[in-house]
Design a protein around this motif. Structure first.
Motif, PDB file in Angstrom:
ATOM      1  N   LEU A 190       0.807  -1.218   0.000  1.00 43.63           N
ATOM      2  CA  LEU A 190       0.000   0.000   0.000  1.00 43.63           C
ATOM      3  C   LEU A 190       0.841   1.269   0.000  1.00 43.63           C
ATOM      4  N   ALA A 191       2.061   1.164  -0.518  1.00 48.52           N
ATOM      5  CA  ALA A 191       2.942   2.332  -0.556  1.00 48.52           C
ATOM      6  C   ALA A 191       2.365   3.449  -1.419  1.00 48.52           C
ATOM      7  N   GLN A 192       1.549   3.107  -2.417  1.00 48.69           N
ATOM      8  CA  GLN A 192       0.980   4.121  -3.318  1.00 48.69           C
ATOM      9  C   GLN A 192      -0.477   4.452  -2.982  1.00 48.69           C
ATOM     10  N   ALA A 193      -0.980   3.912  -1.904  1.00 46.49           N
ATOM     11  CA  ALA A 193      -2.393   4.114  -1.558  1.00 46.49           C
ATOM     12  C   ALA A 193      -2.616   5.475  -0.898  1.00 46.49           C
ATOM     13  N   SER A 194      -3.872   5.891  -0.878  1.00 43.64           N
ATOM     14  CA  SER A 194      -4.294   7.062  -0.104  1.00 43.64           C
ATOM     15  C   SER A 194      -4.643   6.594   1.309  1.00 43.64           C
ATOM     16  N   TRP A 195      -4.154   7.320   2.299  1.00 42.25           N
ATOM     17  CA  TRP A 195      -4.326   6.915   3.684  1.00 42.25           C
ATOM     18  C   TRP A 195      -5.189   7.906   4.448  1.00 42.25           C
ATOM     19  N   VAL A 196      -5.946   7.393   5.415  1.00 36.49           N
ATOM     20  CA  VAL A 196      -6.572   8.236   6.424  1.00 36.49           C
ATOM     21  C   VAL A 196      -5.876   7.894   7.744  1.00 36.49           C
ATOM     22  N   LEU A 197      -5.366   8.926   8.403  1.00 35.93           N
ATOM     23  CA  LEU A 197      -4.581   8.751   9.620  1.00 35.93           C
ATOM     24  C   LEU A 197      -5.093   9.670  10.717  1.00 35.93           C
ATOM     25  N   GLU A 198      -4.758   9.323  11.955  1.00 39.30           N
ATOM     26  CA  GLU A 198      -5.034  10.245  13.057  1.00 39.30           C
ATOM     27  C   GLU A 198      -4.034  11.400  13.000  1.00 39.30           C
ATOM     28  N   PRO A 199      -4.331  12.512  13.670  1.00 45.74           N
ATOM     29  CA  PRO A 199      -3.498  13.710  13.536  1.00 45.74           C
ATOM     30  C   PRO A 199      -2.060  13.483  13.985  1.00 45.74           C
ATOM     31  N   PRO A 200      -1.125  14.264  13.426  1.00 49.41           N
ATOM     32  CA  PRO A 200       0.266  14.211  13.905  1.00 49.41           C
ATOM     33  C   PRO A 200       0.312  14.631  15.375  1.00 49.41           C
TER      34      PRO A 200
END
Length: 299
Positions: A190-200
């Motif tokens: 998934l190196a090229q995927a779009s991610w949803v992450l929690e805030p920095p």
């Protein structure tokens, strides 16, 4: 005689660093906090505060007094808990701070159990992230906090908090059921995927980014939000991939594909109360109900 309320203010200053922060947390004016601490200095008979720039710092005597304040305040909590335990009934109001995934997955079931067993117990819930929640616990704004600890990111143990483990919540990779990322078998895919992450700056955000970096890539974070239900929705609708704890999917027929990580990492969920307060019937009742729901029981 040292005033207990003023000792608590001194401890809060030690914890929060500034008179303004103490005033804000405890709903005082900074001048009122300063006046109370001046009176504590008079009671102690030694200087407790030193001016430093525009603020103040604690003297060695003040830091020593804070250590004693921790013991005194914990003993008072224990005395109150013992008095409450004489009746054996969980009554009154219990103020609980929790974060989203626990509020969604565990707390409703716990409230159902409590309503049946202890109808005189009133539980008030607040949504707070763990770190602000523990500050609210110290300020007596809440009575119990749901906390979390991510793998490799151990939290400092707070001397004034009694923790009790609740459950280990496994963290897994969530990908859409269709589309270019649906066939992923490993994080590396998934190196090229779009991610949803929690805030920095949050432990969940730091942990997710670290896992991706260990897999050899920097995640392309298209969305950063603490709303983990939005994380799940974005994966369901094919817009992103995510690393999610199991509780986020609890009770939902989520249309996502779940991929286990090789080492099966888990976050530790726990409850925390002020030291000495664990014996309160309301605290014991709430913790017991949470444990039962976490273990899969319903009543």
């Amino acid at each position: 005689m040292l005033d207990v309320h003023r000792l608590r203010l001194l401890r809060e200053l030690h914890r929060r660093g500034t008179l303004a922060a103490v005033a804000s947390a405890l709903s005082y004016s900074p001048s009122a906090v300063s006046q109370q601490l001046s009176q504590l200095e008079a009671e102690a008979g030694v200087p407790l505060l030193e001016k430093r720039g525009r603020g103040v710092t604690l003297t060695a005597a003040a830091r020593l007094l804070v250590e004693h304040a921790d013991v005194v305040l914990a003993q008072l909590e224990r005395a109150e808990a013992d008095l409450a335990a004489l009746s054996g009934e969980a009554v009154g109001t219990l103020r609980v701070a929790s974060f989203q995934s626990v509020l969604f997955a565990l707390v409703p079931g716990a409230l159902t159990l409590l309503a049946a067993r202890y109808p005189a117990l009133r539980v008030v819930l607040e949504h707070r992230e763990p770190e602000p929640a523990f500050s609210a616990l110290a300020a007596h704004e809440v009575d119990l906090v749901l906390g979390e600890e991510y793998p490799g990111l151990p939290q400092a143990r707070r001397a004034d908090v009694e923790e009790e483990d609740l459950v280990l919540d496994e963290l897994r990779l969530a990908v859409p059921t269709t589309g270019p990322w649906s066939s992923a078998r490993r994080l590396e895919d998934l190196a090229q995927a779009s991610w949803v992450l929690e805030p920095p700056g949050t432990d969940p955000g730091r942990w997710s980014v670290t896992r991706c970096r260990q897999a050899g890539f920097e995640p392309d974070a298209r969305v950063r939000t603490p709303d983990v239900l939005l994380h799940l929705h974005l994966v369901e609708t094919g817009h992103a991939v995510a690393l999610l704890p199991d509780l986020v999917r609890s009770g939902r027929g989520a249309d996502v594909r779940i991929v286990d990580l090789p080492d099966h990492p888990s976050r530790r969920l726990f409850t925390g109360v002020r030291r000495g307060a664990a014996g309160r019937p309301a605290v014991r009742a709430f913790r017991s109900a949470l444990r039962q729901v976490a273990a899969g029981g319903s009543g």
